[in-house]
Design a protein around this motif. Structure first.
Motif, short mmCIF file in Angstrom:
data_model
loop_
_atom_site.label_atom_id
_atom_site.label_comp_id
_atom_site.label_asym_id
_atom_site.label_seq_id
_atom_site.Cartn_x
_atom_site.Cartn_y
_atom_site.Cartn_z
N HIS A 120 0.84 -1.19 0.00
CA HIS A 120 0.00 0.00 0.00
C HIS A 120 0.88 1.24 0.00
O HIS A 120 2.07 1.19 0.29
N PHE A 121 0.25 2.38 -0.33
CA PHE A 121 0.94 3.67 -0.41
C PHE A 121 0.43 4.61 0.68
O PHE A 121 -0.60 4.35 1.31
N GLY A 122 1.15 5.72 0.85
CA GLY A 122 0.73 6.73 1.79
C GLY A 122 1.54 8.00 1.61
O GLY A 122 2.39 8.11 0.71
N VAL A 123 1.28 8.97 2.45
CA VAL A 123 2.03 10.23 2.44
C VAL A 123 2.55 10.50 3.85
O VAL A 123 2.06 9.92 4.83
N LEU A 124 3.55 11.36 3.96
CA LEU A 124 4.12 11.68 5.26
C LEU A 124 4.44 13.16 5.35
O LEU A 124 4.81 13.80 4.36
N VAL A 125 4.28 13.71 6.53
CA VAL A 125 4.70 15.07 6.86
C VAL A 125 5.30 15.01 8.26
O VAL A 125 4.98 14.13 9.05
N GLY A 126 6.17 15.96 8.55
CA GLY A 126 6.76 15.94 9.89
C GLY A 126 7.71 17.08 10.12
O GLY A 126 7.89 17.97 9.27
N THR A 127 8.32 17.05 11.27
CA THR A 127 9.32 18.04 11.65
C THR A 127 10.55 17.31 12.15
O THR A 127 10.48 16.13 12.52
N HIS A 128 11.68 18.00 12.16
CA HIS A 128 12.91 17.36 12.63
C HIS A 128 13.86 18.42 13.18
O HIS A 128 13.69 19.63 12.94
N LEU A 129 14.83 17.97 13.94
CA LEU A 129 15.91 18.80 14.46
C LEU A 129 17.23 18.31 13.88
O LEU A 129 17.50 17.11 13.89
N GLN A 130 18.03 19.25 13.37
CA GLN A 130 19.31 18.91 12.76
C GLN A 130 20.46 19.36 13.65
O GLN A 130 20.42 20.43 14.25
N ASP A 131 21.49 18.54 13.69
CA ASP A 131 22.72 18.89 14.38
C ASP A 131 23.87 18.31 13.57
O ASP A 131 23.67 17.43 12.71
N MET A 132 25.07 18.78 13.84
CA MET A 132 26.24 18.26 13.14
C MET A 132 27.38 18.10 14.13
O MET A 132 27.71 19.03 14.87
N GLU A 133 27.94 16.91 14.15
CA GLU A 133 29.06 16.58 15.03
C GLU A 133 30.34 16.87 14.28
O GLU A 133 30.69 16.17 13.33
N LEU A 134 31.07 17.91 14.69
CA LEU A 134 32.27 18.37 13.98
C LEU A 134 33.53 18.03 14.77
O LEU A 134 33.59 18.27 15.99
N LEU A 135 34.51 17.47 14.08
CA LEU A 135 35.81 17.21 14.68
C LEU A 135 36.75 18.33 14.27
O LEU A 135 37.07 18.50 13.09
N ASN A 136 37.17 19.15 15.25
CA ASN A 136 38.02 20.29 14.94
C ASN A 136 39.43 19.86 14.59
O ASN A 136 39.96 18.90 15.17
#
Length: 236
Positions: free
Chosen positions: A25-41
């Motif tokens: 079967h098929f469907g649709v999706l909507v949502g929210t998210h939080l982004q972060d980035m792990e950086l190695l200096n």
């Protein structure tokens, strides 16, 4: 007799009782998210100034907050057996990351590191492939856990930014959710955690910059791994 009555009272009329028996079967999706980035200096680096002199500079970079975004997409789900489903969910993730660079070598008048900032807009095209393990249905809800891989293609990257990400990344994702069987459709809220398994930092970006002042900032990190927390609503 009392126990039979109690069970009867707990059991409700099932909405859409045959919806989970479909092979696909098929469907649709909507949502929210939080982004972060792990950086190695990268730590201290040698910089050649315009007058030819060589100095050592230390610049750190960090995404010091989780930045919000939103998600839209479609899905197709294959029924493997009563408790397992395989889901393919092409989607788009839109957001903006806020990066802060701190030049520890060059201080301001108050003796604090000088700062520069970058707004990194992101638009990912993804194609998540997830395995869903569901509990038996009880009345009109059914909890489940999921895990899978999510390859992504980054559509937004500027050649004159301090830091630039690669075009592609692959996320490992795990999460949990619950099916709610409503009279006309099935609603599935899902919370999942996503971690980029590859180094998404474009290591060749610094050599392509035309502004020499930006090069030390482009070299401030040696590795980057993206992270997301996504709350998604599936309508099936």
């Amino acid at each position: 007799m009392a126990s039979v009555c109690a069970v009867a009272q707990d059991t409700k009329v099932q909405n859409r009782p045959y919806t989970d028996l479909r092979d696909f079967h098929f469907g649709v999706l909507v949502g929210t998210h939080l982004q972060d980035m792990e950086l190695l200096n990268a730590g201290p680096q040698t910089v050649t100034l315009e007058d030819g002199s060589v100095v050592e500079k230390t610049i750190s970079v960090d995404q010091d907050r989780w930045d919000p975004g939103f998600t839209v997409g479609v899905l197709g789900e294959l029924r493997i057996n009563t408790y397992m489903q395989l889901r393919l969910a092409p989607a788009m993730y839109f957001g903006t990351r806020h990066l802060t660079f701190r030049n520890i070598t060059d201080l301001d008048n108050n003796g604090n590191p000088t700062e520069r900032r970058q707004e990194m807009k992101t638009a990912y095209v993804s194609a998540a492939c997830d395995l869903i393990l569901a509990a038996p249905r009880f009345n009109n809800h059914r909890p489940y856990v999921m895990m899978g891989v999510n390859p992504m293609l980054n559509l937004t990257s500027k050649d004159d930014d301090y830091i630039k990400l690669k075009r592609s990344d692959v996320f490992l994702e795990v999460g949990m959710g619950c099916d709610f069987y409503l009279p006309f459709f099935k609603l599935r809220p899902e919370l999942k955690f996503m971690y980029g398994m590859t180094n998404s930092l474009d290591g060749e970006h610094a050599s392509r910059l035309r502004n020499p002042d930006k090069i030390p900032y482009a070299k401030s990190a040696s590795e980057a791994h993206s992270k997301m927390i996504a709350l998604t609503f599936y309508f099936e």
